[in-house]
Design a protein around this motif. Sequence first.
Motif, short mmCIF file in Angstrom:
data_model
loop_
_atom_site.label_atom_id
_atom_site.label_comp_id
_atom_site.label_asym_id
_atom_site.label_seq_id
_atom_site.Cartn_x
_atom_site.Cartn_y
_atom_site.Cartn_z
N LEU A 103 3.00 -11.60 -4.81
CA LEU A 103 3.03 -10.21 -4.39
C LEU A 103 3.63 -10.05 -2.99
O LEU A 103 4.41 -9.13 -2.74
CB LEU A 103 1.62 -9.62 -4.42
CG LEU A 103 1.01 -9.42 -5.80
CD1 LEU A 103 -0.44 -8.99 -5.68
CD2 LEU A 103 1.80 -8.41 -6.62
N GLU A 104 3.27 -10.94 -2.09
CA GLU A 104 3.79 -10.86 -0.73
C GLU A 104 5.30 -11.05 -0.70
O GLU A 104 6.03 -10.33 0.01
CB GLU A 104 3.11 -11.91 0.16
CG GLU A 104 1.65 -11.60 0.46
CD GLU A 104 0.94 -12.79 1.10
OE1 GLU A 104 1.61 -13.80 1.36
OE2 GLU A 104 -0.28 -12.68 1.32
N HIS A 107 7.02 -8.03 -2.25
CA HIS A 107 6.94 -6.89 -1.33
C HIS A 107 7.97 -7.03 -0.22
O HIS A 107 8.64 -6.05 0.14
CB HIS A 107 5.54 -6.79 -0.74
CG HIS A 107 5.38 -5.67 0.24
ND1 HIS A 107 5.39 -4.35 -0.12
CD2 HIS A 107 5.23 -5.68 1.61
CE1 HIS A 107 5.24 -3.58 0.96
NE2 HIS A 107 5.15 -4.37 2.01
N GLU A 110 11.34 -6.13 -1.54
CA GLU A 110 11.50 -4.68 -1.70
C GLU A 110 11.75 -4.01 -0.35
O GLU A 110 12.57 -3.09 -0.24
CB GLU A 110 10.26 -4.09 -2.36
CG GLU A 110 10.15 -4.40 -3.83
CD GLU A 110 8.92 -3.76 -4.44
OE1 GLU A 110 8.44 -2.76 -3.86
OE2 GLU A 110 8.46 -4.25 -5.47
N GLN A 111 11.05 -4.48 0.68
CA GLN A 111 11.27 -3.94 2.01
C GLN A 111 12.69 -4.19 2.48
O GLN A 111 13.35 -3.31 3.05
CB GLN A 111 10.28 -4.56 3.00
CG GLN A 111 8.85 -4.07 2.84
CD GLN A 111 8.70 -2.61 3.26
OE1 GLN A 111 8.59 -1.73 2.41
NE2 GLN A 111 8.74 -2.35 4.55
N LYS A 362 9.19 -2.23 -11.43
CA LYS A 362 7.76 -2.54 -11.35
C LYS A 362 6.93 -1.90 -12.45
O LYS A 362 5.75 -1.64 -12.27
CB LYS A 362 7.20 -2.14 -9.99
CG LYS A 362 7.82 -2.87 -8.82
CD LYS A 362 7.19 -2.47 -7.51
CE LYS A 362 7.51 -1.04 -7.16
NZ LYS A 362 6.98 -0.64 -5.86
N TRP A 394 8.77 -6.68 -12.00
CA TRP A 394 9.01 -6.32 -10.60
C TRP A 394 10.31 -5.55 -10.48
O TRP A 394 11.02 -5.35 -11.47
CB TRP A 394 9.01 -7.56 -9.69
CG TRP A 394 10.01 -8.62 -10.05
CD1 TRP A 394 11.34 -8.65 -9.78
CD2 TRP A 394 9.73 -9.85 -10.76
NE1 TRP A 394 11.91 -9.79 -10.27
CE2 TRP A 394 10.95 -10.55 -10.86
CE3 TRP A 394 8.57 -10.41 -11.29
CZ2 TRP A 394 11.04 -11.80 -11.49
CZ3 TRP A 394 8.66 -11.65 -11.91
CH2 TRP A 394 9.88 -12.33 -12.01
#
Length: 453
Positions: A103-104, A107, A110-111, A362, A394
Amino acid sequence: MGGGDGVTDIEASPDGPVDRRMALAREWDDLVGRVRGLGGFEDFLRPPRLDSLLPAASGGPVVVVNVSRWRCDALIVTEEGVRNRALPDLTLDRATEWANSYLETLHAAEQAESEHQLAYDTVRADPKPSAIRAQQRAAGALMTAAHRTDEMLGTLQRRLWDSVAAPVLDELGLHRAPASADGPWTRLWWCPTGPLTLLPLHTAGYYDAALDETEPRTVLDRVVSSYTPTLRVLTEARAGRGTGGHAGTDDAGAPEEERMLVVSVGDAPGQPWLPNAGAERDTLTELFPAGRHTLLEGPGATRGAVEAALARHRWVHFSCHGDQDLAEPSRGGLLLHDGVLTVADLAARQSRGDFAGLSACKTAVGGVNLLDEAITLASALHYTGYRHVVAALWSVDDRTAARVFDAVYRYMTVDGHLRPEAAAPALHRAVRALRREMPDQPRLWAPFTHIGP
């Protein structure tokens, strides 16, 4: 007030709280007994009987991966019964660690994508040197994030192979690839629990080594994988879609339920443009020509219009942005022209659908605190009546998604008619073809999943 035994007068009285609770308990037992006396409700509020769940495995084994702090096991369900395979290399702590890293990393990717898009838009609006340099830095950061995602996924795939997939496939005697890529392939359903509900079990394996064509160490090259939230849901999906109101007939003469509903929102307000949404629309309008599709596009793809159309169509494809709220999964959903069609919105209605394709970001990611409840957008559509759902775990590159869905629909469609039962084999073929082109970029080919029979 009370005697030496500590019971108060009011508690001991015929009309006291104790007697009231006992009366309510008797009433409850009586009502449950009456419900169980009705046809089809014999097991009301009872755990399902094993013999009622075994039909879930009529198309192939179902693997329930139990993850707990005490031990982890694979419960392998076949039509003959259930057998257990201990998974000593899997622990709850390890699975949680893997899910957190997963998940990290996603994320962060995505950022990086969001920051790159912002920098790109800034350059388009005002191409001054400082903006161009910022865009170049953002592009470098995006490439780094993509590389880290591929590294994370490669490591995760190997761990899932060693701890889960290899023991399960060995237990089932599924050591070899089919003699021909065109089949027949063994079907297998994964029913993960806990942190594993987030992870791509269907792509577990060693993809950074030379592929052994005879005994490949990859799930993709041994079986066609699907997922199911529970055995009961899979059993119900196998039984066929429910009966409901008959769909209407439009001016072109085709029953609406036999048409493909195409929802295309490539330019949702406040969201980055999806340049390949049009390509997916064109594929579908080619395969389902005039009279065989309903198109809701751009400003016409509102929440109200889509919800109304969903009730009248058995097949639907969404090409749009999607999102999942990891803290409150029911708030995630599909970003339409006038807002979000949420998981809660979909869960509040019942469908008679046969297939839903979700080319959106996602759409199959669940919530961190509700991992066993599987309330993702893909699962919500499946629970509400769509027997087959193809979605992404994702955020996906929309060009890659367009390629995958183009291949899936061309395999599934014959003379303007969709074959939902071909969804899993179609997706398997498309993903394996993409994997052959770019084995070291699992971020592009690993997210696509199938839920259903």
